[in-house]
Design a protein around this motif. Structure first.
Motif, short mmCIF file in Angstrom:
data_model
loop_
_atom_site.label_atom_id
_atom_site.label_comp_id
_atom_site.label_asym_id
_atom_site.label_seq_id
_atom_site.Cartn_x
_atom_site.Cartn_y
_atom_site.Cartn_z
N LEU A 54 0.86 -1.19 0.00
CA LEU A 54 0.00 0.00 0.00
C LEU A 54 0.89 1.24 0.00
O LEU A 54 1.70 1.42 0.91
CB LEU A 54 -0.90 -0.01 1.24
N VAL A 55 0.73 2.09 -1.01
CA VAL A 55 1.56 3.28 -1.16
C VAL A 55 0.66 4.50 -1.00
O VAL A 55 -0.10 4.86 -1.90
CB VAL A 55 2.27 3.30 -2.53
N VAL A 56 0.73 5.14 0.16
CA VAL A 56 -0.15 6.25 0.50
C VAL A 56 0.55 7.56 0.18
O VAL A 56 1.68 7.79 0.60
CB VAL A 56 -0.55 6.19 1.99
N GLY A 57 -0.14 8.43 -0.56
CA GLY A 57 0.49 9.66 -1.03
C GLY A 57 1.45 9.38 -2.17
O GLY A 57 2.55 9.93 -2.24
N ALA A 58 1.02 8.54 -3.10
CA ALA A 58 1.89 8.08 -4.18
C ALA A 58 2.00 9.09 -5.32
O ALA A 58 2.82 8.92 -6.22
CB ALA A 58 1.37 6.76 -4.75
N GLY A 59 1.17 10.14 -5.29
CA GLY A 59 1.14 11.07 -6.42
C GLY A 59 2.45 11.80 -6.65
O GLY A 59 3.28 11.92 -5.75
N GLY A 60 2.63 12.27 -7.87
CA GLY A 60 3.86 12.97 -8.24
C GLY A 60 4.78 12.06 -9.03
O GLY A 60 4.48 11.68 -10.16
N THR A 61 5.87 11.65 -8.42
CA THR A 61 6.87 10.86 -9.14
C THR A 61 6.60 9.36 -9.09
O THR A 61 7.13 8.63 -9.93
CB THR A 61 8.27 11.10 -8.55
N LEU A 87 -1.98 12.25 -8.88
CA LEU A 87 -2.11 10.84 -9.23
C LEU A 87 -1.90 10.64 -10.73
O LEU A 87 -1.32 9.63 -11.16
CB LEU A 87 -3.48 10.32 -8.81
N GLU A 88 -2.33 11.60 -11.54
CA GLU A 88 -2.11 11.52 -12.97
C GLU A 88 -0.62 11.61 -13.30
O GLU A 88 -0.12 10.89 -14.18
CB GLU A 88 -2.87 12.64 -13.69
N ALA A 89 0.10 12.47 -12.58
CA ALA A 89 1.55 12.57 -12.78
C ALA A 89 2.23 11.24 -12.42
O ALA A 89 3.15 10.79 -13.12
CB ALA A 89 2.12 13.70 -11.93
N ALA A 90 1.76 10.62 -11.34
CA ALA A 90 2.30 9.32 -10.96
C ALA A 90 2.01 8.27 -12.02
O ALA A 90 2.86 7.44 -12.37
CB ALA A 90 1.72 8.89 -9.62
#
Length: 237
Positions: A54-61, A87-90
């Motif tokens: 579980l990856v919480v705060g996964a947005g960005g890279t 999330l789209e960036a991720a």
């Protein structure tokens, strides 16, 4: 979608587009921290080659997923973030690394996940210091704990200290930006933002207490960079 203390509007399209570059300047050793987080989880989980993370705060890279996936080809991931642009960036980064098939993308919060969804491990990187107050920090940690298997490891990483209480570290942080081409006026603006834009735990002991209060054991610190710290802890049965 349930309400959350993390304001997703803070991470709009403009911030999402610059997040990768900005993060690597603001945190000296950004990629090293992500790589070591993957190594710590792999060491904690041991011989297993199949795990749900579980990856919480996964947005960005989505760099934590990229690092873990490279080390452990059998791991699969659930990426959670309340900001659609982040999330789209991720998603774009995961697509570029051929990792979308191994990753479930979830726009929302940990509380939105199905109650019976359980994970072998979790990460919470770069999130806690964006949450206002200790109770909101404990809330997200408890929500993560509810989805972890007994004894499962958790990586927590983020800023600590009240920024104004560490003038030397704050000055060095400003020099870090100057090192990467920021003008004196730009440095002043960035220092103003960091002083007003976050609420980090005020010490490593405060991080440990938050983890204990949320049902996790003693944490092992494995990375440090100015205000930043990274720890591995495990769910107490």
């Amino acid at each position: 979608m349930k309400s959350s203390p993390l304001n997703s509007e803070k991470f709009d399209t403009s911030r999402a587009n610059e997040y990768g570059r900005q993060s690597r300047i603001a945190l000296a050793g950004y990629d090293a921290c992500q790589d070591l987080a993957a190594c710590m989880l792999a060491a904690s989980l041991g011989a297993t080659r199949s795990a749900k993370i579980l990856v919480v705060g996964a947005g960005g890279t989505a760099q934590e997923i990229v690092a873990m996936a490279k080390l452990e080809p059998g791991w699969r991931f659930t990426a959670v973030d309340p900001s659609e642009p982040m999330l789209e960036a991720a998603k774009q980064q995961l697509e570029a690394n051929n990792l979308l098939e191994r990753t479930a993308m979830h726009l929302g919060h940990v509380e939105d996940l199905a109650a019976d969804e359980s994970y072998d491990a979790a990460t919470l990187i770069g999130v806690l210091h964006h949450l206002d107050g200790d109770e909101t920090k404990r809330q997200i940690l408890r929500s993560i704990r509810a989805h972890l298997k007994p004894g499962a490891p958790l990586i927590v990483a983020g800023n600590q200290y009240a920024y104004a209480s560490q003038p030397l570290l704050l000055a060095a942080w400003g020099q870090r930006w100057r090192q990467h081409g920021a003008s004196p006026d730009e440095v002043k603006v960035k220092l103003g933002k960091i002083l007003q834009g976050a609420d980090p735990p005020h010490s490593e002991a405060a991080v440990q207490k938050l983890l204990h209060d949320a049902g996790f054991g003693d944490a092992t610190r494995f990375f440090s960079s100015l205000f930043w710290g990274a720890w591995l802890t495990c769910k107490v049965v």
